[in-house]
Design a protein around this motif. Structure first.
Motif, PDB file in Angstrom:
ATOM      1  N   ILE A 108       0.747  -1.117  -0.276  1.00 17.26           N
ATOM      2  CA  ILE A 108      -0.071   0.187  -0.041  1.00 17.26           C
ATOM      3  C   ILE A 108       0.720   1.281  -0.038  1.00 17.26           C
ATOM      4  O   ILE A 108       1.770   1.298   0.812  1.00 17.26           O
ATOM      5  N   VAL A 109       1.060   2.097  -0.875  1.00 15.50           N
ATOM      6  CA  VAL A 109       1.504   3.371  -0.461  1.00 15.50           C
ATOM      7  C   VAL A 109       0.386   4.482  -0.983  1.00 15.50           C
ATOM      8  O   VAL A 109      -0.904   4.215  -1.593  1.00 15.50           O
ATOM      9  N   SER A 110       1.278   5.679  -0.745  1.00 16.23           N
ATOM     10  CA  SER A 110       0.333   7.132  -0.658  1.00 16.23           C
ATOM     11  C   SER A 110      -0.410   7.556  -1.913  1.00 16.23           C
ATOM     12  O   SER A 110      -0.480   6.699  -2.939  1.00 16.23           O
ATOM     13  N   ALA A 111      -1.338   8.011  -1.644  1.00 10.13           N
ATOM     14  CA  ALA A 111      -2.085   8.273  -3.210  1.00 10.13           C
ATOM     15  C   ALA A 111      -1.445   8.814  -4.358  1.00 10.13           C
ATOM     16  O   ALA A 111      -2.242   8.471  -5.840  1.00 10.13           O
ATOM     17  N   ASP A 112       0.084   9.706  -3.905  1.00 13.46           N
ATOM     18  CA  ASP A 112       0.657  10.052  -5.080  1.00 13.46           C
ATOM     19  C   ASP A 112       2.088   9.455  -5.312  1.00 13.46           C
ATOM     20  O   ASP A 112       2.615   9.802  -6.084  1.00 13.46           O
ATOM     21  N   LEU A 113       1.490   7.523  -4.657  1.00 12.38           N
ATOM     22  CA  LEU A 113       2.347   6.365  -5.000  1.00 12.38           C
ATOM     23  C   LEU A 113       4.236   6.908  -4.723  1.00 12.38           C
ATOM     24  O   LEU A 113       4.743   6.030  -5.083  1.00 12.38           O
ATOM     25  N   GLN A 114       4.529   7.799  -3.906  1.00 12.18           N
ATOM     26  CA  GLN A 114       5.924   8.790  -3.670  1.00 12.18           C
ATOM     27  C   GLN A 114       6.002   7.788  -2.621  1.00 12.18           C
ATOM     28  O   GLN A 114       7.444   7.564  -2.665  1.00 12.18           O
ATOM     29  N   HIS A 115       5.744   7.595  -1.666  1.00 12.43           N
ATOM     30  CA  HIS A 115       6.491   6.488  -0.885  1.00 12.43           C
ATOM     31  C   HIS A 115       5.419   5.309   0.000  1.00 12.43           C
ATOM     32  O   HIS A 115       4.059   5.495  -0.171  1.00 12.43           O
ATOM     33  N   MET A 116       5.821   4.528   1.034  1.00 11.55           N
ATOM     34  CA  MET A 116       5.099   3.482   1.663  1.00 11.55           C
ATOM     35  C   MET A 116       4.124   4.604   2.141  1.00 11.55           C
ATOM     36  O   MET A 116       4.441   5.310   3.395  1.00 11.55           O
ATOM     37  N   ALA A 117       2.811   3.879   2.483  1.00  8.62           N
ATOM     38  CA  ALA A 117       1.292   4.489   3.350  1.00  8.62           C
ATOM     39  C   ALA A 117       2.247   4.039   4.711  1.00  8.62           C
ATOM     40  O   ALA A 117       2.803   2.521   5.222  1.00  8.62           O
ATOM     41  N   THR A 125      -4.552   7.711   7.888  1.00  9.16           N
ATOM     42  CA  THR A 125      -4.808   9.098   8.286  1.00  9.16           C
ATOM     43  C   THR A 125      -5.728   9.461   7.145  1.00  9.16           C
ATOM     44  O   THR A 125      -6.595   8.999   6.240  1.00  9.16           O
ATOM     45  N   ASP A 126      -5.900  10.774   7.483  1.00  8.08           N
ATOM     46  CA  ASP A 126      -6.966  12.007   6.455  1.00  8.08           C
ATOM     47  C   ASP A 126      -6.659  11.254   4.817  1.00  8.08           C
ATOM     48  O   ASP A 126      -8.138  10.868   4.314  1.00  8.08           O
ATOM     49  N   ALA A 127      -6.101  10.496   4.444  1.00  6.39           N
ATOM     50  CA  ALA A 127      -5.653  10.931   3.338  1.00  6.39           C
ATOM     51  C   ALA A 127      -6.079   9.738   2.781  1.00  6.39           C
ATOM     52  O   ALA A 127      -5.217   8.018   3.280  1.00  6.39           O
ATOM     53  N   PRO A 128      -6.333   8.920   1.429  1.00  3.68           N
ATOM     54  CA  PRO A 128      -6.697   7.904   1.254  1.00  3.68           C
ATOM     55  C   PRO A 128      -4.970   6.833   0.032  1.00  3.68           C
ATOM     56  O   PRO A 128      -4.515   7.948   0.497  1.00  3.68           O
ATOM     57  N   ALA A 129      -5.200   5.710   0.603  1.00  2.00           N
ATOM     58  CA  ALA A 129      -4.083   5.110  -0.938  1.00  2.00           C
ATOM     59  C   ALA A 129      -4.875   4.206  -1.382  1.00  2.00           C
ATOM     60  O   ALA A 129      -5.784   3.939  -1.791  1.00  2.00           O
ATOM     61  N   LEU A 130      -3.325   3.603  -2.152  1.00  2.00           N
ATOM     62  CA  LEU A 130      -3.687   2.861  -2.778  1.00  2.00           C
ATOM     63  C   LEU A 130      -2.932   1.983  -2.692  1.00  2.00           C
ATOM     64  O   LEU A 130      -1.662   1.651  -2.438  1.00  2.00           O
ATOM     65  N   ALA A 131      -3.184  -0.180  -3.234  1.00  2.00           N
ATOM     66  CA  ALA A 131      -2.693  -0.952  -3.157  1.00  2.00           C
ATOM     67  C   ALA A 131      -2.234  -1.129  -4.818  1.00  2.00           C
ATOM     68  O   ALA A 131      -3.103  -1.106  -5.242  1.00  2.00           O
ATOM     69  N   ILE A 132      -0.771  -1.524  -4.758  1.00  2.00           N
ATOM     70  CA  ILE A 132      -0.871  -1.489  -6.453  1.00  2.00           C
ATOM     71  C   ILE A 132      -0.018  -3.187  -7.196  1.00  2.00           C
ATOM     72  O   ILE A 132      -0.213  -3.388  -5.900  1.00  2.00           O
ATOM     73  N   ASP A 133      -0.492  -3.353  -7.989  1.00  2.00           N
ATOM     74  CA  ASP A 133      -0.023  -4.470  -8.569  1.00  2.00           C
ATOM     75  C   ASP A 133      -0.727  -5.740  -7.915  1.00  2.00           C
ATOM     76  O   ASP A 133      -0.651  -6.771  -7.537  1.00  2.00           O
ATOM     77  N   VAL A 134      -2.120  -5.471  -7.842  1.00  5.46           N
ATOM     78  CA  VAL A 134      -3.177  -6.322  -6.724  1.00  5.46           C
ATOM     79  C   VAL A 134      -3.425  -7.509  -7.474  1.00  5.46           C
ATOM     80  O   VAL A 134      -4.486  -8.368  -6.980  1.00  5.46           O
ATOM     81  N   ALA A 135      -3.400  -8.074  -9.139  1.00  4.08           N
ATOM     82  CA  ALA A 135      -3.825  -8.926  -9.355  1.00  4.08           C
ATOM     83  C   ALA A 135      -3.768 -10.263  -8.457  1.00  4.08           C
ATOM     84  O   ALA A 135      -2.526 -10.616  -8.195  1.00  4.08           O
ATOM     85  N   GLY A 136      -4.828 -11.464  -8.010  1.00  3.87           N
ATOM     86  CA  GLY A 136      -4.200 -12.526  -7.362  1.00  3.87           C
ATOM     87  C   GLY A 136      -4.028 -11.763  -5.561  1.00  3.87           C
ATOM     88  O   GLY A 136      -4.302 -12.756  -5.431  1.00  3.87           O
ATOM     89  N   CYS A 137      -4.177 -11.163  -5.119  1.00  2.01           N
ATOM     90  CA  CYS A 137      -3.831 -10.941  -4.293  1.00  2.01           C
ATOM     91  C   CYS A 137      -5.237 -10.065  -3.230  1.00  2.01           C
ATOM     92  O   CYS A 137      -5.536  -9.705  -3.986  1.00  2.01           O
ATOM     93  N   THR A 138      -4.753 -10.422  -2.205  1.00  2.00           N
ATOM     94  CA  THR A 138      -6.775 -10.375  -1.261  1.00  2.00           C
ATOM     95  C   THR A 138      -6.375  -9.442  -0.411  1.00  2.00           C
ATOM     96  O   THR A 138      -6.870  -8.839   0.615  1.00  2.00           O
ATOM     97  N   THR A 139      -4.515  -9.185   0.360  1.00  3.84           N
ATOM     98  CA  THR A 139      -4.325  -8.428   1.164  1.00  3.84           C
ATOM     99  C   THR A 139      -3.191  -7.000   0.681  1.00  3.84           C
ATOM    100  O   THR A 139      -2.696  -7.662   0.027  1.00  3.84           O
TER     101      THR A 139
END
Length: 341
Positions: A108-117, A125-139
């Motif tokens: 899981i990385v920050s919404a701007d992709l710049q660093h690990m969440a 924290t207040d800002a949302p985040a992104l899980a990347i490269d998630v094909a086949g992953c559930t967590t």
């Protein structure tokens, strides 16, 4: 350092190339072929390559060079299977003391992709985040601040979100999403720096592979496409464009080789600096190379059916992931010259 690959590393690269050639997408339409995609996922899972960076807290099963080899080979064929994120998740868990867990996770990385969440107080924290490269992953895994270090947290992945990269889906992690803190040990800041060196190096490897794929695609097209009675590759203007793209790609590959070696051979700060050099070079070169590929294809290069835009889209995500050339050069300026923002 000895930049020559070992016989085992050559065999690994050959195996990854063969798998990617056989099951990776060769046309844009192949990205919608679920049967092919499932076969690719199953084949990669069977190899065990996603767990290359498992091992002990002091040593991974495979080196950064070997992880970069597979990342680069998969990017060269625009493979649409989760690989980069699971490798990084396994390495992070290993540093925390995990042993023998074969479950593949995203990161899981920050919404701007710049660093690990980073999770605080058991929630986002207040800002949302992104899980990347998630094909086949559930967590997916993130970090939790823990005194002078970090521990690892895990969250469920929700619905996939539409992203610019057609080969690597992402998932939105809403603000306030709860997570489970692992029972693993606390990671020091040196641990995180060493992990970041691997993460940035592998994104550079992804850029180099995508550039190689774009150059190969354009070179083959230039041999086949005829205009005014001759292949367009026989014209000097096209030759110059492809020669520049090849030169940029080889330069990025040279920087990558040193960074991949440095992941395990140098101290964390030095390895991170080597990764920054590789990423800055590759990030600057990748867009030029991929846009050249579109230009060589002419009018067809601007159409959905041409694979050139798939490589460009892949580099757009990989460039921003853990910082493009700007953040990497800023890090080098601070580390080497004591510069401040």
């Amino acid at each position: 350092m000895d930049a020559r690959p070992t016989p085992e590393q050559r065999e690994l690269e050959d195996a990854a190339d063969r798998l990617a050639l056989k099951l990776g997408p060769s046309t844009v339409g192949d990205l919608d072929d679920l049967e092919r995609h499932d076969r690719l996922d199953a084949a990669v899972a069977q190899t065990g390559w996603r767990a290359l960076r498992t091992g002990t807290t002091t040593a991974a099963m495979a080196s950064g060079v070997e992880a970069a080899i597979v990342v680069r080979a998969f990017a060269r064929r625009a493979c649409d299977t989760a690989f980069l994120a699971p490798v990084l998740a396994h390495d992070l868990l290993r540093r925390g003391g995990s042993t023998g867990d074969e479950t593949d996770r995203s990161i899981i990385v920050s919404a701007d992709l710049q660093h690990m969440a980073v999770v605080r107080d058991g929630g986002w924290t207040d800002a949302p985040a992104l899980a990347i490269d998630v094909a086949g992953c559930t967590t997916a895994v993130a970090l939790v601040e823990s005194g002078d270090g970090f521990s690892i947290a895990e969250a469920m992945i929700g619905a996939r979100a539409e992203g610019v990269d057609l080969t690597r889906p992402v998932a939105l992690i809403d603000a306030g999403t709860r997570c489970t803190t692992s029972e693993l040990g606390v990671l020091s800041r040196d641990d995180i720096t060493a992990w970041e060196a691997l993460a940035v190096t592998l994104t550079a490897a992804d850029l180099v592979g995508a550039m190689e794929g774009a150059v190969a695609l354009s070179t083959e097209y230039a041999k086949e496409r005829r205009q005014y009675g001759a292949p367009i590759g026989s014209y000097q203007a096209v030759q110059h464009m492809l020669a520049e793209a090849k030169t940029l790609t080889e330069g990025a590959a040279s920087a990558l080789i040193h960074a991949a070696w440095a992941v395990d051979a140098l101290a964390p700060d030095d390895a991170r600096a080597a990764a920054a050099v590789a990423k800055a070079y590759a990030a600057r070169a990748a867009r030029t190379v991929c846009e050249t590929a579109i230009q060589v294809h002419g009018g067809i290069g601007n159409t959905w059916e041409c694979m050139a835009h798939v490589f460009l889209r892949r580099t757009l995500l990989a460039t921003e992931l853990f910082g493009g050339d700007g953040p990497q050069l800023e890090l080098l300026a601070r580390q080497r010259w004591g510069a401040t923002r």
